[in-house]
Design a protein around this motif. Structure first.
Motif, PDB file in Angstrom:
ATOM      1  N   PHE A 170      -9.256   3.171  -0.031  1.00 56.88           N
ATOM      2  CA  PHE A 170      -8.289   3.887  -0.865  1.00 56.88           C
ATOM      3  C   PHE A 170      -7.631   2.892  -1.824  1.00 56.88           C
ATOM      4  CE2 PHE A 170      -8.298   5.951   3.391  1.00 56.88           C
ATOM      5  CZ  PHE A 170      -9.036   7.073   3.027  1.00 56.88           C
ATOM      6  N   SER A 171      -8.465   2.154  -2.547  1.00 58.95           N
ATOM      7  CA  SER A 171      -7.964   1.074  -3.404  1.00 58.95           C
ATOM      8  C   SER A 171      -7.028   1.571  -4.501  1.00 58.95           C
ATOM      9  CB  SER A 171      -9.125   0.296  -4.023  1.00 58.95           C
ATOM     10  OG  SER A 171      -9.949   1.158  -4.779  1.00 58.95           O
ATOM     11  N   TYR A 172      -7.139   2.843  -4.875  1.00 59.34           N
ATOM     12  CA  TYR A 172      -6.236   3.397  -5.876  1.00 59.34           C
ATOM     13  C   TYR A 172      -4.789   3.403  -5.397  1.00 59.34           C
ATOM     14  CZ  TYR A 172      -6.925   7.474  -2.899  1.00 59.34           C
ATOM     15  OH  TYR A 172      -7.006   8.304  -1.822  1.00 59.34           O
ATOM     16  N   ALA A 173      -4.558   3.237  -4.099  1.00 59.45           N
ATOM     17  CA  ALA A 173      -3.207   3.290  -3.539  1.00 59.45           C
ATOM     18  C   ALA A 173      -2.601   1.903  -3.326  1.00 59.45           C
ATOM     19  CB  ALA A 173      -3.227   4.051  -2.224  1.00 59.45           C
ATOM     20  N   ARG A 174      -3.299   0.858  -3.752  1.00 57.30           N
ATOM     21  CA  ARG A 174      -2.821  -0.508  -3.517  1.00 57.30           C
ATOM     22  C   ARG A 174      -1.466  -0.816  -4.124  1.00 57.30           C
ATOM     23  NH1 ARG A 174      -7.605  -4.416  -5.074  1.00 57.30           N
ATOM     24  NH2 ARG A 174      -8.238  -2.591  -6.224  1.00 57.30           N
ATOM     25  N   ARG A 175      -1.132  -0.126  -5.181  1.00 59.20           N
ATOM     26  CA  ARG A 175       0.144  -0.417  -5.848  1.00 59.20           C
ATOM     27  C   ARG A 175       1.318   0.274  -5.169  1.00 59.20           C
ATOM     28  NH1 ARG A 175      -3.133  -0.032 -10.869  1.00 59.20           N
ATOM     29  NH2 ARG A 175      -3.571  -2.193 -11.394  1.00 59.20           N
ATOM     30  N   GLY A 176       1.025   1.137  -4.211  1.00 63.33           N
ATOM     31  CA  GLY A 176       2.092   1.819  -3.483  1.00 63.33           C
ATOM     32  C   GLY A 176       2.815   0.864  -2.546  1.00 63.33           C
ATOM     33  N   HIS A 177       3.926   1.282  -2.017  1.00 58.28           N
ATOM     34  CA  HIS A 177       4.736   0.482  -1.110  1.00 58.28           C
ATOM     35  C   HIS A 177       3.996   0.319   0.220  1.00 58.28           C
ATOM     36  CE1 HIS A 177       8.058  -0.566   1.581  1.00 58.28           C
ATOM     37  NE2 HIS A 177       8.599  -1.099   0.497  1.00 58.28           N
ATOM     38  N   ALA A 178       3.631  -0.919   0.551  1.00 58.69           N
ATOM     39  CA  ALA A 178       2.815  -1.187   1.741  1.00 58.69           C
ATOM     40  C   ALA A 178       3.524  -0.784   3.033  1.00 58.69           C
ATOM     41  CB  ALA A 178       2.430  -2.665   1.794  1.00 58.69           C
ATOM     42  N   GLY A 179       4.811  -1.024   3.120  1.00 67.42           N
ATOM     43  CA  GLY A 179       5.551  -0.673   4.336  1.00 67.42           C
ATOM     44  C   GLY A 179       5.561   0.823   4.583  1.00 67.42           C
ATOM     45  N   ARG A 180       5.839   1.588   3.530  1.00 71.90           N
ATOM     46  CA  ARG A 180       5.818   3.052   3.661  1.00 71.90           C
ATOM     47  C   ARG A 180       4.421   3.549   3.985  1.00 71.90           C
ATOM     48  NH1 ARG A 180       8.161   3.929  -1.467  1.00 71.90           N
ATOM     49  NH2 ARG A 180      10.116   2.856  -1.215  1.00 71.90           N
ATOM     50  N   GLN A 181       3.425   2.949   3.339  1.00 74.11           N
ATOM     51  CA  GLN A 181       2.048   3.359   3.607  1.00 74.11           C
ATOM     52  C   GLN A 181       1.647   3.038   5.049  1.00 74.11           C
ATOM     53  OE1 GLN A 181      -0.192   1.447   0.497  1.00 74.11           O
ATOM     54  NE2 GLN A 181      -0.057   3.229  -0.837  1.00 74.11           N
ATOM     55  N   PHE A 182       2.089   1.885   5.559  1.00 73.21           N
ATOM     56  CA  PHE A 182       1.754   1.551   6.944  1.00 73.21           C
ATOM     57  C   PHE A 182       2.400   2.537   7.913  1.00 73.21           C
ATOM     58  CE2 PHE A 182       2.420  -0.612  11.022  1.00 73.21           C
ATOM     59  CZ  PHE A 182       1.090  -0.832  11.348  1.00 73.21           C
ATOM     60  N   LEU A 183       3.648   2.875   7.671  1.00 70.68           N
ATOM     61  CA  LEU A 183       4.302   3.871   8.530  1.00 70.68           C
ATOM     62  C   LEU A 183       3.600   5.220   8.433  1.00 70.68           C
ATOM     63  CD1 LEU A 183       8.078   3.016   8.040  1.00 70.68           C
ATOM     64  CD2 LEU A 183       6.633   2.536  10.028  1.00 70.68           C
ATOM     65  N   GLY A 184       3.195   5.601   7.238  1.00 72.40           N
ATOM     66  CA  GLY A 184       2.431   6.828   7.063  1.00 72.40           C
ATOM     67  C   GLY A 184       1.082   6.751   7.753  1.00 72.40           C
ATOM     68  N   PHE A 185       0.427   5.596   7.636  1.00 69.43           N
ATOM     69  CA  PHE A 185      -0.862   5.373   8.291  1.00 69.43           C
ATOM     70  C   PHE A 185      -0.705   5.504   9.801  1.00 69.43           C
ATOM     71  CE2 PHE A 185      -4.116   2.532  10.088  1.00 69.43           C
ATOM     72  CZ  PHE A 185      -5.253   2.967   9.425  1.00 69.43           C
ATOM     73  N   LEU A 186       0.339   4.900  10.323  1.00 67.52           N
ATOM     74  CA  LEU A 186       0.605   4.985  11.762  1.00 67.52           C
ATOM     75  C   LEU A 186       0.869   6.434  12.169  1.00 67.52           C
ATOM     76  CD1 LEU A 186       1.078   3.546  14.452  1.00 67.52           C
ATOM     77  CD2 LEU A 186       3.438   3.182  13.750  1.00 67.52           C
ATOM     78  N   GLY A 187       1.689   7.131  11.396  1.00 70.06           N
ATOM     79  CA  GLY A 187       1.982   8.533  11.705  1.00 70.06           C
ATOM     80  C   GLY A 187       0.747   9.411  11.628  1.00 70.06           C
ATOM     81  N   ALA A 188      -0.053   9.218  10.573  1.00 63.83           N
ATOM     82  CA  ALA A 188      -1.268  10.022  10.415  1.00 63.83           C
ATOM     83  C   ALA A 188      -2.307   9.679  11.472  1.00 63.83           C
ATOM     84  CB  ALA A 188      -1.851   9.811   9.022  1.00 63.83           C
ATOM     85  N   SER A 189      -2.249   8.466  11.987  1.00 65.17           N
ATOM     86  CA  SER A 189      -3.226   8.028  12.981  1.00 65.17           C
ATOM     87  C   SER A 189      -2.807   8.341  14.411  1.00 65.17           C
ATOM     88  CB  SER A 189      -3.458   6.518  12.844  1.00 65.17           C
ATOM     89  OG  SER A 189      -3.969   6.207  11.571  1.00 65.17           O
ATOM     90  N   LEU A 190      -1.582   8.819  14.606  1.00 64.24           N
ATOM     91  CA  LEU A 190      -1.107   9.045  15.977  1.00 64.24           C
ATOM     92  C   LEU A 190      -1.976  10.028  16.763  1.00 64.24           C
ATOM     93  CD1 LEU A 190       2.784   8.982  15.796  1.00 64.24           C
ATOM     94  CD2 LEU A 190       1.250   7.376  16.931  1.00 64.24           C
ATOM     95  N   VAL A 191      -2.415  11.097  16.121  1.00 67.02           N
ATOM     96  CA  VAL A 191      -3.273  12.054  16.828  1.00 67.02           C
ATOM     97  C   VAL A 191      -4.587  11.378  17.201  1.00 67.02           C
ATOM     98  CG1 VAL A 191      -4.554  14.224  16.635  1.00 67.02           C
ATOM     99  CG2 VAL A 191      -2.229  14.071  15.758  1.00 67.02           C
ATOM    100  N   GLY A 192      -5.203  10.692  16.230  1.00 70.83           N
ATOM    101  CA  GLY A 192      -6.457   9.990  16.505  1.00 70.83           C
ATOM    102  C   GLY A 192      -6.298   8.900  17.548  1.00 70.83           C
ATOM    103  N   LEU A 193      -5.175   8.162  17.477  1.00 67.14           N
ATOM    104  CA  LEU A 193      -4.915   7.115  18.470  1.00 67.14           C
ATOM    105  C   LEU A 193      -4.751   7.708  19.865  1.00 67.14           C
ATOM    106  CD1 LEU A 193      -2.311   4.947  16.536  1.00 67.14           C
ATOM    107  CD2 LEU A 193      -4.656   4.344  17.059  1.00 67.14           C
ATOM    108  N   THR A 194      -4.041   8.822  19.938  1.00 66.06           N
ATOM    109  CA  THR A 194      -3.830   9.475  21.222  1.00 66.06           C
ATOM    110  C   THR A 194      -5.148   9.970  21.807  1.00 66.06           C
ATOM    111  OG1 THR A 194      -1.610  10.110  20.530  1.00 66.06           O
ATOM    112  CG2 THR A 194      -2.550  11.308  22.399  1.00 66.06           C
ATOM    113  N   VAL A 195      -5.964  10.600  20.962  1.00 66.34           N
ATOM    114  CA  VAL A 195      -7.281  11.072  21.412  1.00 66.34           C
ATOM    115  C   VAL A 195      -8.128   9.876  21.851  1.00 66.34           C
ATOM    116  CG1 VAL A 195      -9.447  12.126  20.611  1.00 66.34           C
ATOM    117  CG2 VAL A 195      -7.255  13.181  20.028  1.00 66.34           C
ATOM    118  N   ASN A 196      -8.162   8.846  21.036  1.00 61.85           N
ATOM    119  CA  ASN A 196      -8.922   7.633  21.342  1.00 61.85           C
ATOM    120  C   ASN A 196      -8.507   7.069  22.701  1.00 61.85           C
ATOM    121  OD1 ASN A 196      -9.852   4.954  21.495  1.00 61.85           O
ATOM    122  ND2 ASN A 196      -9.418   4.525  19.361  1.00 61.85           N
TER     123      ASN A 196
END
Length: 145
Positions: free
Chosen positions: A70-96
Motif C-alpha cells: 500500500f505504498s500510496y499510503a506512505r505519506r500518512g501518519h505512521a502511528g495512526r496507521q499502525f494503530l489502525g493496522f493493529l485494530g484491523a488485524s485483531l480479528v485475523g490475529l485472534t483467528v490465527n
C-alpha cells in the motif's frame, strides 16, 4: 519495472494488492516461524511462543505492507496507521492464535506440531487481515470536486 507495476495496479488493483499482500505475508510467516522456533528452543510455553511470533511478524508485516503493498499510503501518519493496522488485524490475529493454539494442543502434538499449527493459523487469519487492511487502514482517499 515500476512503470509496469503501476500499470498492473491501475488495471488489476485488487488482484495486485492481494498478490503483494501475500508476498509480504509469506515473509511475515517466515519471521513468525523463526521467532516462534527461537522461543520454543528457549524453553518457553507454546502459548508464549505463538504470541511472540505473531507479535513480531505483525510489526514487520505493517512496515512491509506500508512500504510496498500500500505504498500510496506512505505519506500518512505512521502511528495512526499502525494503530489502525493493529485494530484491523485483531480479528485475523485472534483467528490465527486460536486456531494455532487449539491445533497444537489437541491435534498436532508431534515434533513440529507447533510450527505446523502456526502455519495453519496464519492461513486462517490472512483473509481477515487483507480485507481489514485494504479497505479500512490503507484505503485510498479520493478528492472530490
Amino acid at each position: 519495472i515500476q512503470h509496469l507495476r503501476r500499470l498492473y495496479l491501475f488495471r488489476f488493483a485488487n488482484a495486485m494488492y492481494l498478490l503483494q499482500f501475500l508476498v509480504v505475508g509469506a515473509t511475515g510467516a517466515v519471521v513468525n516461524l523463526a521467532v516462534l522456533s527461537g522461543l520454543q528452543l528457549a524453553g518457553l510455553a507454546p502459548w508464549i511462543c505463538l504470541a511472540g511470533g505473531i507479535g513480531v511478524s505483525l510489526v514487520t508485516n505493517f512496515l512491509l505492507n506500508r512500504r510496498f503493498t500500500f505504498s500510496y499510503a506512505r505519506r500518512g501518519h505512521a502511528g495512526r496507521q499502525f494503530l489502525g493496522f493493529l485494530g484491523a488485524s485483531l480479528v485475523g490475529l485472534t483467528v490465527n492464535y486460536a486456531v494455532a493454539l487449539g491445533l497444537s494442543h489437541k491435534v498436532l502434538t508431534g515434533a513440529y506440531g507447533l510450527q505446523v499449527s502456526a502455519m495453519i493459523g496464519i492461513a486462517a487469519g490472512m483473509v481477515f487481515n487483507f480485507l481489514g487492511n485494504r479497505y479500512i487502514v490503507f484505503r485510498k482517499r479520493y478528492i472530490r470536486d
